[in-house]
Design an enzyme around this catalytic site. Sequence first.
Site, PDB file in Angstrom:
ATOM      1  N   ARG A 163       0.824  -1.217   0.000  1.00  0.00           N
ATOM      2  CA  ARG A 163       0.000   0.000   0.000  1.00  0.00           C
ATOM      3  C   ARG A 163       0.854   1.262   0.000  1.00  0.00           C
ATOM      4  O   ARG A 163       0.481   2.289   0.560  1.00  0.00           O
ATOM      5  CB  ARG A 163      -0.973   0.015   1.191  1.00  0.00           C
ATOM      6  CG  ARG A 163      -1.925  -1.173   1.228  1.00  0.00           C
ATOM      7  CD  ARG A 163      -2.849  -1.230   0.023  1.00  0.00           C
ATOM      8  NE  ARG A 163      -3.632  -2.463   0.036  1.00  0.00           N
ATOM      9  CZ  ARG A 163      -3.268  -3.590  -0.579  1.00  0.00           C
ATOM     10  NH1 ARG A 163      -2.132  -3.632  -1.268  1.00  0.00           N
ATOM     11  NH2 ARG A 163      -4.030  -4.665  -0.534  1.00  0.00           N
ATOM     12  N   SER A 233     -11.559  -1.765   2.774  1.00  0.00           N
ATOM     13  CA  SER A 233     -10.729  -2.020   3.960  1.00  0.00           C
ATOM     14  C   SER A 233     -10.177  -0.700   4.492  1.00  0.00           C
ATOM     15  O   SER A 233      -9.455  -0.006   3.783  1.00  0.00           O
ATOM     16  CB  SER A 233      -9.579  -2.964   3.609  1.00  0.00           C
ATOM     17  OG  SER A 233     -10.080  -4.223   3.215  1.00  0.00           O
ATOM     18  N   GLU A 329      -5.871   3.066   5.718  1.00  0.00           N
ATOM     19  CA  GLU A 329      -5.618   3.140   4.279  1.00  0.00           C
ATOM     20  C   GLU A 329      -6.106   4.454   3.677  1.00  0.00           C
ATOM     21  O   GLU A 329      -5.386   5.082   2.908  1.00  0.00           O
ATOM     22  CB  GLU A 329      -6.271   1.954   3.554  1.00  0.00           C
ATOM     23  CG  GLU A 329      -5.532   0.636   3.718  1.00  0.00           C
ATOM     24  CD  GLU A 329      -5.966  -0.399   2.693  1.00  0.00           C
ATOM     25  OE1 GLU A 329      -6.412   0.003   1.596  1.00  0.00           O
ATOM     26  OE2 GLU A 329      -5.858  -1.596   2.982  1.00  0.00           O
TER      27      GLU A 329
END
Length: 344
Positions: A163, A233, A329
């Site tokens: 990520r 998420s 995130e």
Amino acid sequence: MSVKPNYSLKPYNTFGVDYACSELISVETKSELIRICSKLFAEDKPYLVLGGGSNILLTENYLGTVVQVCSKGIVCHEDDEFYYLSVEAGEEWHQLVEYCLATAMPGLENLALIPGTVGAAPIQNIGAYGVEFMDVCDWVEFLDLRDGALTRYKQEECQFGYRESIFKGALKGISVITGVGIKLAKKWRPNLSYGPLKRFENTGVTPKEIFDCICSTRNEKLPDPRLIGNAGSFFKNPIISFSKFQELIGKHPSLVGYPLPDGFVKLAAGWLIDNAGLKGASVGDAAVHEQQALVLINRGQASGKDILKLALKVIETIKIQFGVTLEAEPRVIGAYGEKELIDD
């Protein structure tokens, strides 16, 4: 190109929180994107580049210009070994996956149903079910706002990680992604490493079967943002040392972890949240999803601050119970741009 002053961003963020921006500019072409962003940067005006709004959490009205990227276009060519796609930043990611499947260019099916635009994919190196963007990336094209140059970085220059990418690091705030290059091997090999896909081992599975399985799995586990506000998420799976993992597994034998090549272990954040008893936890109309603990949802009337407070509650609880720090995130956007995940 369209310009809308004092415009609500509720339709442009998948959490569905109702905050406005001073100005919304929707750009339809790469040249418009370059011109508008270059002008705003040169004039030192606050601006936010927005794709599908699936990786942001707005917490107040944004006092600047939001540039919505709507540029479209896919160009393909091939050689003996690969298909090469040049894709404009405003294309929808899932539609690209469907396009590749329909034109017999498999390789993206594990990344089906990830919301957002193609231009956002490299920034956080999107990934799911055993595949990451970096695995199919050939190059990323971006506008360097410092000198106005249109630049292409090859995959190895993008500093991809879990990520992460150079666009979240050294090039953050000084670059705007305008397009990406996708490279798909003609000799297709299915990636069946993720749980629901293991049943296809030694079966002669097709790309369409994998696509259908991924879509079915995601639809079962993840709420549709068109019906229930969410950003997928919300938390990254934390990476810890092997010694820390051994310590935790001694206390929690059912802990889910995945060994990494460098001797570290990636934990399942969903397991941590679930086993901390946080499924269904809420702040106002923000809640931890009952079916998938990684997902924070807007049950209808949640504010961005409600969701932020809930995220911080989850992080604090996991830190206390397991000694592990979760990271978010989505980018948190306040009145003046991106900010840290802190209670304000």
